[in-house]
Every structure is written in C-alpha cells, then in structure tokens.
Motif scaffolding. Sequence first.
Motif, short mmCIF file in Angstrom:
data_model
loop_
_atom_site.label_atom_id
_atom_site.label_comp_id
_atom_site.label_asym_id
_atom_site.label_seq_id
_atom_site.Cartn_x
_atom_site.Cartn_y
_atom_site.Cartn_z
N PHE A 351 0.85 -1.19 0.00
CA PHE A 351 0.00 0.00 0.00
C PHE A 351 0.89 1.24 0.00
CE2 PHE A 351 -2.85 -3.25 1.02
CZ PHE A 351 -4.16 -2.80 1.01
N LEU A 352 0.53 2.18 -0.84
CA LEU A 352 1.28 3.43 -0.94
C LEU A 352 0.75 4.40 0.13
CD1 LEU A 352 3.26 5.33 -2.39
CD2 LEU A 352 1.46 5.84 -4.03
N VAL A 353 1.55 4.66 1.14
CA VAL A 353 1.15 5.56 2.23
C VAL A 353 1.90 6.87 2.09
CG1 VAL A 353 0.64 3.64 3.80
CG2 VAL A 353 2.90 4.71 3.85
N GLN A 354 1.27 7.93 2.58
CA GLN A 354 1.96 9.23 2.57
C GLN A 354 2.08 9.74 4.01
OE1 GLN A 354 0.14 13.00 1.52
NE2 GLN A 354 -1.80 11.99 1.01
N ALA A 355 3.19 10.41 4.28
CA ALA A 355 3.36 11.11 5.55
C ALA A 355 2.65 12.45 5.42
CB ALA A 355 4.84 11.30 5.86
#
Length: 473
Positions: A351-355
């Motif tokens: 899964f592509l997560v962002q901060a």
Amino acid sequence: MNKDVGYNFLKSAITLSNPYMSLDDFMKWLEEKKASTHHNIQEIPFAELENWEFERETGNLVHSSGKFFSIEGIQIKTNWGNVKEWTQPIINQPEIGFLGIITKKIDGVLYFLMQAKIEPGNINTVQISPTLQATKSNYTQVHKGNPPLYLEYFIEKREDVNILLDQLQSEQGARFLRKRNRNIIIEVTSDIQVNEDFCWLTLGQIKELLKLDNVINMDTRTVISGISYGDLSTLKQFALTNSSTVEYDFLISELDTKNAMNTVEDIISWITRLKAFAELEVDKIPLKDLNEWTKDEFSIHHLQQKYFSVIGVRAEIGNREVASWTQPLVKSAQEGIIAFIIKKINGVYHFLVQAKMESGNFDIIELAPSVQCLTGNYRKGLNEYEVEFIDYVLEPEKNKAKVLYSSFQSEEGGRFFEEQNKNMIIEVGDDFSVDLPEKYNWMTLNQIKTFIKFNNYLNIQSRSLLSVVRFIN
C-alpha cells in the motif's frame, strides 16, 4: 498477539452465514429502524442554540457546562508544504471517548454486537455504530440523560470480559485539535441481553456491508481497522483454496511477514527523519480573530466558501440518551476523495502511504492514504498545492490502473454534517515505479497493522479505508 485471537477474528472475517440475522434480514431490520425511530434534524441560527454561546472576549463557541467540545481558533506556522501559515476554526474536545465493540463466541464463531444509531449529521439517518460510542461527557452524564447501554462492560473490571484490542487512536487532524478515542474490542463469555436497537453480525458481514454507501459509520470502521489476524500460520488452520482472487491476495499481505520491500525499522527511520525536520507550530487564538473567516447568523465560514463551515442544528432522536438537543456541527464545502494505491512487490500487495501533516495532529505527522483530498480541493484551480498521484484516482483506466473498491463513506455524524468522501482502492501495474517522492512509502498490510497498534501513526482516513479490505470473494 495471542494466536487464538487472530484465528477467531479471521474466522469471523470469512464468515457470511449468520443464523441470527442474514444480510437480507439485516437490510430489512435497518429500514425498519429508519422508519420506526423518530428523528428530525434542522439547521438553525446560532441564536437558537441552547446551552451554547459565543464568548464575549474570544468569540469561541462553547457549551455552558464547560464540557463536550468548543469551536476555537488556531494559528498554524509550518515548513511543510506550500502554505506556510494560516488560521482556521477547529474543534477542541480534550476528552478521550469510548469506541467499543462487544463480541461473543456463538457456535465457534465470533459475533460483533452492533448498534443501529442515528447521529444528527448522518447522511442517511441510521448507520451501524459500535456497541458503545460515547464521549466522556456522554458517559459521565453531563447532559443529565441516561447512561449509554453496555457501558458497564467497558469501565468495570469483570471476570466475564476479555480484552481483544485496546488502542488510543486519533480523530481528523484537520478538524480536531489533538483529539483521540479509545478503540476497544472485548469478548464477553457470559449471557448478554440484546437491546432492540442492536444485532449480532459477523466481521465478514460488516465488511460485506462496507461495499454499500454510508451504512457502516466511521467509528465502527476505525475500531475494526485495528484488528490483526496473526501470521501465515493462521492461514494453515483454514481450508482457503481459492488463491486466485484479490481477496486472497489481501489476506496474504495481511499475514505475510517476510516479503515486504522495506523493513519495519526502515519505515520507523523514514518517519523519524521526516518528523525531525518538520516544523508545526499551533497556537490558540480567539475565534473572532481568524483571517479570511467570518461569522453570520447561520454559520462560521471561509470568505471564499472553501474548506468547511460551522453551523447549528436542532436534533430530535427518539432512541438516544437525550431525546432533543441543539449543537454546532462542521459542514464540509464539498465531498472529497480518499484512496489507497496498491501494487504487488515481491508477489505481495503493498500500500502506498503518505506522511501527512495536519494542524491538529498529536505528533506532527501521521500516515495517510496515497491520496487524501477532503472538501473537493483535488479539483484544478481550487487547491493551494498539486496532489500527487491524483490522476490515477480520477482517471484510472487512462493510467492503466484497476479500481478494486469504490464507495462513499461518511464522516462521524456527531460532529460532521452530512459529510461523505469517495473511498477507493486502486491497483497499479509494473509501469508504476516503486521509487517514490520523499513523503511516500510502500507498506504491506501486515506492516500497517503493526503501526496501528501504537498511538498516532495511522490517521483516521487511512484506518477508515483499510477497514473495507475483505478476505473472501
């Protein structure tokens, strides 16, 4: 984690048959609740709010008891993103509330005791909430109403109660000032009386209902998102033979501990590095001193009608602890989009997560979905920044991406007025690079669940969207 707990959760998650209430019976029951429960929600001018007032010195909107919550002003200064300084209204609710689900094993299957509940801001009247959904002001009866049902199972030490999950989790960082709730799932081993507004559902049924728009409320979604199912040894106890489905691949991502692109230590270092260089200065200021915000008879709103507004409502709901009351609610300017982009790496879904930094975050940065655009600010010309990966969400086919999940899910109706966001999971192929901008990273579901166990890592939008992941077709 006790392996039996993971096994019991997974068994419930892959069980759709329910002799006590089938999904067809549930939908009929839900419609009956909508029809039989008196409810009337009206927008009203601020002058008609009872027990609420604007403070003379600050202009803050507060309750006469000093409890519940208040609408205050904050000033933000940051080095994160394109906008370095702004002011805004925010909900200040320093209490830690309960979001609790009672479970019980019946004929070897774990069932969840769910509540049909009307909140004043619900988009479709009745939604399915946890067994207990209560602020501290509610369960200490500041409103002088009845105590919430089943409260005793969560606050008393009982021999017939086992705790299966217990976490402090954050609320919406752009709307609440450092707000957290206790997300808790317990198992009751003794007999329990089921109130007429409650029903037993399997976790698989709840996840099936998440395919529908606005049936399962946000509080239920955040609680079940924290559930872990063990490791691959759990899978060996089930005769799951159809390994060619997306749902099975999700389960592998949930249980696999060896094929992640990044180690947990790598991810911790990435988050720590970003936090070390990020600056977030949040100061309370009088609500009346906000820049570019104004107040009229009916709302507090941005001069350009952007973001959100604060309105007043009168609520009459027949089956609540208090049958009639007034309160402020936050009203979104438009609907938004919340999406996870996923990709197979080393044969496992990542899964592509962002901060993401938001003004009310407890610890500067939380992990958010790949794309999180509330209030329509993903539209060209309406936002102060470019949204990474937005084209994959708005035009998936054009970008050779596949939509695996799409539905509208609403925000919590006790504080937000008829707000919904499009929730999506989108799979990309080999042409999507594994190399990412600095504020993004790849994580398996198993790694995400590791971080959910600890405070202030996964934001509520990511937890809400993760709750829709199903393991059976």
